[in-house]
Design an enzyme around this catalytic site. Structure first.
Site, short mmCIF file in Angstrom:
data_model
loop_
_atom_site.label_atom_id
_atom_site.label_comp_id
_atom_site.label_asym_id
_atom_site.label_seq_id
_atom_site.Cartn_x
_atom_site.Cartn_y
_atom_site.Cartn_z
N ASP A 169 0.78 -1.00 0.07
CA ASP A 169 0.14 -0.12 0.03
C ASP A 169 0.94 1.13 0.09
OD1 ASP A 169 -1.38 2.32 0.63
OD2 ASP A 169 -2.72 1.03 1.61
N HIS A 170 1.05 1.87 -1.23
CA HIS A 170 2.43 2.74 -1.06
C HIS A 170 2.03 4.17 -0.34
CE1 HIS A 170 -0.26 4.85 -4.25
NE2 HIS A 170 0.54 6.06 -3.91
N HIS A 210 -5.83 2.92 1.19
CA HIS A 210 -5.03 4.03 1.57
C HIS A 210 -5.61 5.05 2.70
CE1 HIS A 210 -2.75 3.21 -2.10
NE2 HIS A 210 -3.45 4.03 -2.83
C1 BG6 Z 1 -3.48 4.56 -6.42
C2 BG6 Z 1 -4.84 4.44 -7.16
O1 BG6 Z 1 -3.30 3.26 -5.48
O2 BG6 Z 1 -3.30 5.49 -5.65
C3 BG6 Z 1 -4.89 5.65 -8.01
O3 BG6 Z 1 -5.11 3.10 -7.68
C4 BG6 Z 1 -4.53 6.89 -7.36
O4 BG6 Z 1 -6.01 5.46 -8.65
C5 BG6 Z 1 -3.19 6.93 -6.64
O5 BG6 Z 1 -4.43 8.00 -8.29
C6 BG6 Z 1 -2.92 8.05 -5.86
O6 BG6 Z 1 -1.49 7.95 -5.32
P1 BG6 Z 1 -0.73 9.13 -4.89
O7 BG6 Z 1 0.57 8.48 -4.24
O8 BG6 Z 1 -0.40 10.24 -6.19
O9 BG6 Z 1 -1.78 9.86 -3.96
#
Ligand code: BG6
Length: 509
Positions: free
Chosen positions: A185-186, A248
Site C-alpha cells: 500500500d504505497h 490508503h
Molecule cells: C493508487 C490508485 O493506489 O493511488 C490511483 O489506484 C490513485 O487511482 C493513486 O491515483 C494515488 O496515489 P498518490 O501517491 O498519487 O496519492
C-alpha cells in the site's frame, strides 16, 4: 546518522517490467536508491514481460522513465552507464513454466558467480489477473524455497472483495510464509504518513489528549484533480471505495486511531492496526445511505481546462454506475474513540489535489471572553498535511495585537521543506529498501487486508445492487456531490481543507 544493516546481494525480478508502474515508479525509485548508495553492493534487476524488446531498447525505455519521473532529475550519463549494467531483460509468458525455470537458472548462476547467498525478490507489477498464475509458478518451480532469502511482492488491488482477497491469501499461504509476502500500500511508504507514528508516539504532549475526551471528530480527505487517465478498464471494475478507501484511507485512519505499541516490531504495529479495523462499527445494508455517499464526475473545468465526464472517458460504459468519489462516516467502538466520528472522503477530478488529515478538538467548556472578542473563535485543529505540501499545523486562538481583547485563530507550523530542504525519498524508495532488508512493518498483513474488506462489504454490495439514479452527480473541478456535504453537515460539521501556508509552498497569503 541513520544506521541500516548491510543488505545482502539481491536479485529483483520484476514481472511486468515493460509496464507503467515499472516505468514511472519502480525504476526511478531503484535509480535514486542507487544514487543515494542505498542499493546492495551486488544487485541485478531481471525484467520479465511479454514484450518483444532488445536489452538496449529496454534499457533506453527505462532511462526515459527515469528522466521523466525521477525526483533527482535526468540521469547523468556516467551514472546511467554504471546503473544500466544492473538491468537485464527476459521476454516471457507469465503462464508458461519455462519462464520460471529460465529465471531460476539465471539466478542460480548469478549466485554461483557472486559466490554468496542472494536475496530473491519477485515483484508482481502486473494486473491482478496475473497474480495467481505468477505466484503459483514461482512457488511450484522452487524459486521461493529459501524462506529467509526469497520474497514475493504483491501490488494492489489485493482482491476485488472479501472472497477474492481471502482466496488470494489462502493461495499465497500455501506457497509462502506470511513473512515472505509483501503486500504494497504505497501510502505507507510516504514520509508524512510514517511521520504520523512519530508525531503521536515520540512526543509526550499529544497522546494524553488523543481520545474522545478532547477530540470532536477526525476528517481524512484524499482529493485528486486527475481523472482516471487511461485506466478505464481497471477503474470500471474498481471505483473510489475499492481503489482508495479500502486501502490508503483506511490505513491513514488506522495510524491516527491505533494504540501505542511497546516496540517498533512489524507485527506489533500491524496488530494494533488490525485492532482498529476490527473495532470499526459495522454498517448494515439498511444504514448504508446514512453513512456512505457515492459520486461520479460529469464534465467540468479543472484549472481552467474543460474536461470530460467519467462516462465519456476511454473504456468506460456510457451508463457506468461506478463511483469516482466516495465518502464514509465511521465510528470506532473502543474506549478511546467511542462516538467520535471519522469522516473519510476521496475522489477523482476534484477541485484540487490534496491529502490531509484534520483532527478537530472539542470546544472549550466555557468562553470567558466578551462575545465581541470571539467572533472568529474556532475549536483547535491539528492538520496533518500528507501531500502535496508536507507538514503539520496546529491552529489555536491568539490575541490580535491592539488595545482591545480580540481573538483570532493562528497556526503553528512545521513544514518539511523549510526544515529539510534536501527533500524526502519517494514512497517506493522506502518500500523497496524495506523489502530488500526484509522489514515488513510498512506492508499489509493478510488479516489487515481482509479486515478492511470486511468493513466495506455492506457498502460495496449495496451500491452494486442499486444503481445510482443521479449519476453523474458532481461536476469535474468541484469537491464532490452535495450529498457528501450533507453527510457531515447533519452532524453540525463541514469538510475542511486547510493547506499549509508557508513561504516555501507558495501558498502564503
Ligand atoms: C493508487 C490508485 O493506489 O493511488 C490511483 O489506484 C490513485 O487511482 C493513486 O491515483 C494515488 O496515489 P498518490 O501517491 O498519487 O496519492
Amino acid at each position: 546518522m541513520e544506521t541500516r544493516a548491510k543488505i545482502p546481494a539481491t536479485v529483483i525480478v520484476i514481472f511486468g517490467a515493460a509496464g507503467d508502474l515499472t516505468w514511472r515508479k519502480l525504476m526511478p525509485a531503484l535509480y535514486n536508491l542507487y544514487l543515494g548508495k542505498r542499493m546492495p553492493d551486488r544487485f541485478m534487476m531481471l525484467g520479465v514481460a511479454h514484450t518483444d524488446i532488445s536489452l538496449d531498447d529496454f534499457q533506453r525505455h527505462l532511462r526515459e522513465g527515469i528522466d521523466q519521473f525521477s525526483r533527482s532529475g535526468k540521469a547523468k550519463p556516467d551514472d546511467w552507464d554504471d546503473f544500466k549494467k544492473h538491468l537485464s531483460y527476459q521476454k516471457g509468458d507469465f503462464n508458461d513454466d519455462a519462464t520460471y525455470t529460465g529465471l531460476k537458472q539465471q539466478i542460480d548462476k548469478i549466485e554461483k558467480d557472486w559466490g554468496e547467498p542472494v536475496n530473491r525478490v519477485y515483484y508482481m507489477a502486473v494486473p491482478p489477473a496475473f497474480f495467481e498464475s505468477i505466484a503459483v509458478r514461482v512457488g511450484k518451480n522452487g524459486l521461493c524455497k529459501n524462506k529467509q532469502l526469497a520474497r514475493i511482492v504483491v501490488e494492489k488491488p489485493f482482491g476485488h472483495d472479501i472472497e477474492s482477497a481471502r482466496h488470494l491469501n489462502n493461495l499465497l499461504h500455501e506457497l509462502f510464509d506470511e513473512s515472505q509476502i509483501y503486500r504494497i500500500d504505497h501510502y505507507l511508504g510516504k514520509e508524512t504518513v510514517q511521520n504520523i507514528l512519530a508525531f503521536r508516539f515520540a512526543n509526550a504532549m499529544f497522546e494524553p489528549i488523543w481520545n474522545r475526551n478532547y477530540i470532536d471528530h477526525v476528517q481524512i480527505t484524499v482529493a485528486e484533480q486527475i481523472g482516471i487517465e487511461n485506466r478505464g478498464n481497471y477503474y470500471e471494475t474498481a471505483g473510489a471505495l475499492r481503489d482508495m478507501i479500502q486501502n490508503h484511507l483506511l490505513q491513514l485512519l488506522c495510524l491516527v486511531a491505533m494504540e501505542p505499541t511497546a516496540s517498533f516490531k512489524a507485527d506489533e504495529i500491524r496488530n494494533k492496526k488490525v485492532d482498529v479495523l476490527n473495532a470499526l462499527r459495522k454498517i448494515t445494508p439498511e444504514q448504508v445511505h446514512e453513512y456512505a455517499v457515492r459520486g461520479q464526475y460529469g464534465e467540468g473545468w479543472v484549472e481552467g481546462k474543460h474536461v470530460k465526464g467519467y462516462r465519456q472517458e476511454q473504456d468506460v460504459s456510457k451508463t457506468s454506475n461506478v463511483d469516482t468519489f466516495a465518502a464514509v462516516k465511521f465510528f470506532i467502538d473502543n474506549w478511546r474513540w467511542q462516538d467520535v466520528p471519522f469522516y473519510l472522503r476521496s475522489g477523482k477530478r476534484m477541485a484540487e489535489t490534496i491529502s490531509v488529515i484534520t483532527i478537530q478538538f472539542k470546544q472549550v467548556p466555557h468562553r470567558s471572553f466578551p462575545v465581541e472578542s470571539t467572533e472568529n473563535w474556532q475549536p483547535n485543529k491539528l492538520v496533518l498535511n500528507i501531500q502535496p505540501h508536507m507538514g503539520i499545523q496546529l491552529r489555536f486562538q491568539a490575541k490580535i495585537p491592539g488595545v482591545k481583547m480580540l481573538l483570532n485563530p493562528v497556526d503553528m507550523v512545521f513544514d518539511y521543506v523549510d526544515s529539510y530542504p534536501a527533500g524526502s525519498p519517494e514512497a517506493y524508495e522506502t518500500l523497496l529498501l524495506d523489502i530488500f532488508e526484509g522489514d515488513t512493518t510498512l506492508f499489509m498483513r493478510s488479516d489487515q487486508v481482509e479486515a478492511a474488506w470486511n468493513v466495506l462489504m455492506p457498502i460495496l454490495d449495496t451500491w452494486q445492487a442499486n444503481t445510482s439514479p443521479n449519476f453523474p452527480n458532481y461536476a469535474a473541478g468541484t469537491y464532490g456531490p452535495e450529498d457528501a456535504e450533507a453527510l457531515i453537515a447533519k452532524d453540525g460539521h463541514n469538510w475542511m481543507v486547510i493547506p499549509l501556508e508557508t513561504e516555501n509552498n507558495g501558498r502564503k497569503k
